[in-house]
Motif scaffolding. Structure first.
Motif, PDB file in Angstrom:
ATOM      1  N   LYS A 524       0.811  -1.221   0.000  1.00 20.28           N
ATOM      2  CA  LYS A 524       0.000   0.000   0.000  1.00 20.28           C
ATOM      3  C   LYS A 524       0.845   1.272   0.000  1.00 20.28           C
ATOM      4  O   LYS A 524       0.405   2.326  -0.456  1.00 20.28           O
ATOM      5  CB  LYS A 524      -0.912   0.019   1.227  1.00 20.28           C
ATOM      6  CG  LYS A 524      -1.870  -1.163   1.302  1.00 20.28           C
ATOM      7  CD  LYS A 524      -2.686  -1.114   2.587  1.00 20.28           C
ATOM      8  CE  LYS A 524      -3.591  -2.334   2.708  1.00 20.28           C
ATOM      9  NZ  LYS A 524      -4.364  -2.309   3.981  1.00 20.28           N
ATOM     10  N   GLY A 526       3.017   4.231  -0.805  1.00 15.28           N
ATOM     11  CA  GLY A 526       3.281   4.954  -2.050  1.00 15.28           C
ATOM     12  C   GLY A 526       2.066   5.108  -2.932  1.00 15.28           C
ATOM     13  O   GLY A 526       1.996   6.030  -3.745  1.00 15.28           O
ATOM     14  N   THR A 527       1.097   4.184  -2.795  1.00 19.76           N
ATOM     15  CA  THR A 527      -0.112   4.277  -3.618  1.00 19.76           C
ATOM     16  C   THR A 527      -1.181   5.132  -2.961  1.00 19.76           C
ATOM     17  O   THR A 527      -2.046   5.682  -3.657  1.00 19.76           O
ATOM     18  CB  THR A 527      -0.676   2.876  -3.899  1.00 19.76           C
ATOM     19  OG1 THR A 527      -1.007   2.234  -2.656  1.00 19.76           O
ATOM     20  CG2 THR A 527       0.340   2.019  -4.640  1.00 19.76           C
ATOM     21  N   LYS A 528      -1.132   5.247  -1.640  1.00 19.97           N
ATOM     22  CA  LYS A 528      -2.065   6.101  -0.916  1.00 19.97           C
ATOM     23  C   LYS A 528      -1.488   6.374   0.467  1.00 19.97           C
ATOM     24  O   LYS A 528      -0.640   5.615   0.948  1.00 19.97           O
ATOM     25  CB  LYS A 528      -3.438   5.440  -0.809  1.00 19.97           C
ATOM     26  CG  LYS A 528      -3.422   4.098  -0.101  1.00 19.97           C
ATOM     27  CD  LYS A 528      -4.809   3.475  -0.084  1.00 19.97           C
ATOM     28  CE  LYS A 528      -4.785   2.090   0.591  1.00 19.97           C
ATOM     29  NZ  LYS A 528      -6.147   1.494   0.626  1.00 19.97           N
ATOM     30  N   PRO A 529      -1.932   7.453   1.120  1.00 20.01           N
ATOM     31  CA  PRO A 529      -1.457   7.705   2.499  1.00 20.01           C
ATOM     32  C   PRO A 529      -1.837   6.539   3.395  1.00 20.01           C
ATOM     33  O   PRO A 529      -2.985   6.077   3.399  1.00 20.01           O
ATOM     34  CB  PRO A 529      -2.194   8.990   2.890  1.00 20.01           C
ATOM     35  CG  PRO A 529      -2.527   9.649   1.594  1.00 20.01           C
ATOM     36  CD  PRO A 529      -2.793   8.530   0.631  1.00 20.01           C
ATOM     37  N   TYR A 541       4.103   8.688  -0.211  1.00 22.79           N
ATOM     38  CA  TYR A 541       2.996   8.815  -1.181  1.00 22.79           C
ATOM     39  C   TYR A 541       3.187  10.043  -2.059  1.00 22.79           C
ATOM     40  O   TYR A 541       3.032   9.985  -3.298  1.00 22.79           O
ATOM     41  CB  TYR A 541       1.674   8.896  -0.424  1.00 22.79           C
ATOM     42  CG  TYR A 541       0.505   9.302  -1.304  1.00 22.79           C
ATOM     43  CD1 TYR A 541      -0.083   8.400  -2.170  1.00 22.79           C
ATOM     44  CD2 TYR A 541      -0.011  10.602  -1.255  1.00 22.79           C
ATOM     45  CE1 TYR A 541      -1.147   8.768  -2.982  1.00 22.79           C
ATOM     46  CE2 TYR A 541      -1.065  10.988  -2.058  1.00 22.79           C
ATOM     47  CZ  TYR A 541      -1.640  10.063  -2.919  1.00 22.79           C
ATOM     48  OH  TYR A 541      -2.681  10.425  -3.725  1.00 22.79           O
ATOM     49  N   ASN A 544       6.023   9.561  -4.628  1.00 22.77           N
ATOM     50  CA  ASN A 544       5.611   8.658  -5.712  1.00 22.77           C
ATOM     51  C   ASN A 544       4.671   9.355  -6.691  1.00 22.77           C
ATOM     52  O   ASN A 544       4.824   9.241  -7.916  1.00 22.77           O
ATOM     53  CB  ASN A 544       4.944   7.415  -5.121  1.00 22.77           C
ATOM     54  CG  ASN A 544       4.778   6.308  -6.151  1.00 22.77           C
ATOM     55  OD1 ASN A 544       5.644   6.107  -7.003  1.00 22.77           O
ATOM     56  ND2 ASN A 544       3.665   5.604  -6.084  1.00 22.77           N
ATOM     57  N   GLN A 545       3.697  10.096  -6.168  1.00 24.41           N
ATOM     58  CA  GLN A 545       2.745  10.787  -7.043  1.00 24.41           C
ATOM     59  C   GLN A 545       3.423  11.878  -7.855  1.00 24.41           C
ATOM     60  O   GLN A 545       3.081  12.125  -9.015  1.00 24.41           O
ATOM     61  CB  GLN A 545       1.604  11.383  -6.206  1.00 24.41           C
ATOM     62  CG  GLN A 545       0.728  10.344  -5.524  1.00 24.41           C
ATOM     63  CD  GLN A 545       0.180   9.311  -6.492  1.00 24.41           C
ATOM     64  OE1 GLN A 545      -0.438   9.658  -7.494  1.00 24.41           O
ATOM     65  NE2 GLN A 545       0.413   8.046  -6.200  1.00 24.41           N
TER      66      GLN A 545
END
Length: 587
Positions: A524, A526-529, A541, A544-545
């Motif tokens: 999880k 890096g894909t979302k907080p 996060y 990554n974004q």
């Protein structure tokens, strides 16, 4: 029969010449587009009825089995009949105009044939009306075709003269005279009428192809102009960009003059009257004001309605251009005479105005997207930097009592770091060398705060020093290792940074020998907080974004735990020019 056939073909040639001229009439295109109203039905019924009358007059008089070569007849005698092409106009009217036009043209043609007289007059009148009705019914059957194909028209065209022959055999007395007439004119009329109808529909297809080619050319020209104008329109409506667009329109549209305005002023003028035109002159013409207020295209057909008042300019098309749903300015196309404004120019100007309006909207959207991306980066910095600042201030607060000299040194290092951070983060891109300078200033503070708890090793290829990277990217990953991966280690901590070039990309890695990432959070992060006891994962996060937003999915963070303990963050980015251009070039 052979002589009659040749004579009918000769006269049919004259008739078809008239029909070719007919297909050049602009009003005729409305019929091809099936734009039929009650008024147009009357017009087209009269028009095709007239063609039926002309086909009658182009016929050949027959009397007692003999053929007369007279071209024009006012009245037929009681023992005369006529071999004609009158049914061509009726059938064509029904095929392309539908039942109402077929009935109307059949009534007109039939009434004229009865008026001419002859022993087969009533048979011809009835046949014309019935042929119009049947042709209209056939048109309904082939309604999916804009114009019926010539091959189909050839066979459909045979039924009208055959119908006429049948009515003559049934209704004309005595039977011997009817049989003699049918034997003489039957085959020639079937041949000539069907061929004439097929040729007529071929002319219609040619006219349609010409119309489609013209439309395609005008569309291509409008798209080319809009594409060529886009680099200028991206900068907004200014005097400089308006001058460039006006020159472009002048070259491509062949107008006498072109002007570009905003809502209040004339920004640029090209062509006739340029020397008299002063950029910045206010808009004065009533039609221009009306176009701005209503957002609708206006056309000036007189010299007095246009601006500037130049003796050589007698007409104009005023096209509003919109931005964000509001009229932002005008494109004014000037012509020497009102006759120069054809429907092609009107439609092209309207389409061009819409395209340029779309371009302005797209340019504004692109600009807003760029500004939002920059704002988003600044927000990311604002979200991350306070963590470091607050922790450092707490350390200074603790050191003030125990070691004032060290507290003073940390304060000075913090000031140095903040000045350097402000300098590099004010740009969207910095070099790897500047990124490492920022990281070194950060680590000076960390060493004081955490003493000998960890060390940092860096291995960077020298050729990467001038490559560009979003500011604070590596520093934030190192900060993540310090605050989370090594937070429970009292000594022996190690952070290793690797910067290697591989082809046209720079491969960056940051790894530590800390506690690693909990398995339930690994997929999880890096894909979302991510909420956890040690933090919410907002820093990883955001990094990554930002990488994905700037470079695409290939630049995303790869996160994993090492077998010997600790975790590793890695990503790769393409080469970016040192001047900070957003055009990515791969070496």
């Amino acid at each position: 029969m052979k002589d009659l056939t040749l004579l009918l073909f000769e006269r049919m040639g004259i008739f078809l010449m008239l029909t070719f001229i007919f297909t050049r009439i602009p009003l005729f295109r409305q019929l091809l587009d099936r734009k039929i109203s009650w008024l147009n039905t009357f017009y087209f019924s009269s028009l095709f009825g007239l063609f039926g009358i002309l086909g009658t007059y182009a016929g050949v008089v027959v009397q007692d089995g003999m053929v007369s070569s007279s071209f024009w007849m006012l009245q037929l005698g009681p023992d005369e009949a006529i071999a004609h092409s009158a049914l061509v106009g009726v059938v064509i009217g029904g095929l392309i105009g539908g039942p109402l036009v077929g009935i109307g043209s059949g009534l007109i043609t039939g009434a004229h044939m009865v008026y001419l007289g002859g022993f087969a007059a009533w048979a011809g009148g009835i046949a014309a009306l019935v042929a119009g009705i049947l042709a209209g019914a056939v048109a309904r059957f082939f309604s999916q075709e804009r114009v019926i194909s010539p091959v189909k028209a050839l066979f459909i065209g045979m039924f009208a003269p055959i119908l006429l022959m049948g009515i003559i055999l049934i209704g004309v007395a005595p039977p011997e005279r009817a049989i003699q007439l049918v034997n003489l004119i039957g085959i020639p009329m079937v041949l000539t009428n069907s061929v004439a109808i097929a040729i007529f529909t071929t002319m219609l297809h040619v006219a349609l192809r010409e119309e489609e080619r013209t439309a395609a050319y005008e569309t291509q020209r409008a798209l080319y102009i809009a594409e060529a104008a886009l680099p200028h329109l991206k900068q907004g409506l200014t005097f400089r960009t308006a001058e460039a667009v006006a020159g472009l329109l002048m070259r491509e549209l062949k107008a006498a003059a072109v002007a570009i305005t905003d809502r209040e002023r004339i920004l640029a003028h090209a062509g006739i009257g340029t020397k008299q035109h002063v950029p910045g002159e206010s808009i004065k013409s009533e039609l221009s004001r009306r176009a701005i207020e209503t957002g609708e295209q206006q056309i000036a057909y007189s010299h007095e309605q246009i601006q500037p008042h130049h003796a050589s300019l007698g007409a104009a098309i005023i096209v509003p251009i919109t931005e964000a749903g509001k009229v932002a300015g005008l494109i004014k196309l000037y012509f020497r005479r009102p006759q120069d404004i054809r429907s092609v120019e009107i439609v092209l100007a309207q389409g061009l105005g819409q395209l340029i309006s779309y371009q302005l909207g797209a340019a504004m959207h692109e600009k807003m997207t760029h500004l939002m991306k920059e704002a988003e980066l600044k927000v990311l910095h604002a979200q991350i930097n306070p963590h470091f600042l607050f922790n450092t201030l707490n350390s200074i607060n603790s050191l003030i009592r125990m070691n004032p000299e060290l507290a003073r040194h940390v304060t000075m290092q913090l000031g140095t770091y903040m000045r350097l951070n402000l300098k590099v983060t004010s740009s969207q891109w910095i070099s790897f060398r500047q990124e490492m300078e920022l990281l070194n200033a950060y680590m000076e503070i960390m060493k004081i705060r955490f003493e000998d708890q960890f060390t940092v090793e860096c291995d960077m290829d020298d050729e990467l020093e001038t490559w560009m990277i979003p500011p604070a990217t590596i520093q934030l990953l190192v900060e993540n290792s310090v605050n989370h991966g090594l937070r429970n280690r009292r000594s022996g901590g190690l952070i290793r940074i690797g910067l290697r070039r591989k082809g046209g990309r720079a491969e960056v890695s940051v790894e530590d020998n800390g506690t690693g990432i909990p398995p339930n959070l690994l997929d999880k992060l890096g894909t979302k907080p991510v909420a956890s006891l040690s933090g919410n994962g907002i820093g990883v996060y955001n990094i990554n974004q930002r990488l994905i937003g700037l470079f695409g999915q290939e630049a995303r963070l790869h996160i994993g735990n090492k077998a010997e303990g600790g975790c590793r963050f890695a990503f790769s980015i393409p080469y970016m020019r040192a001047e900070g251009s957003e055009d990515v070039e791969v070496h």
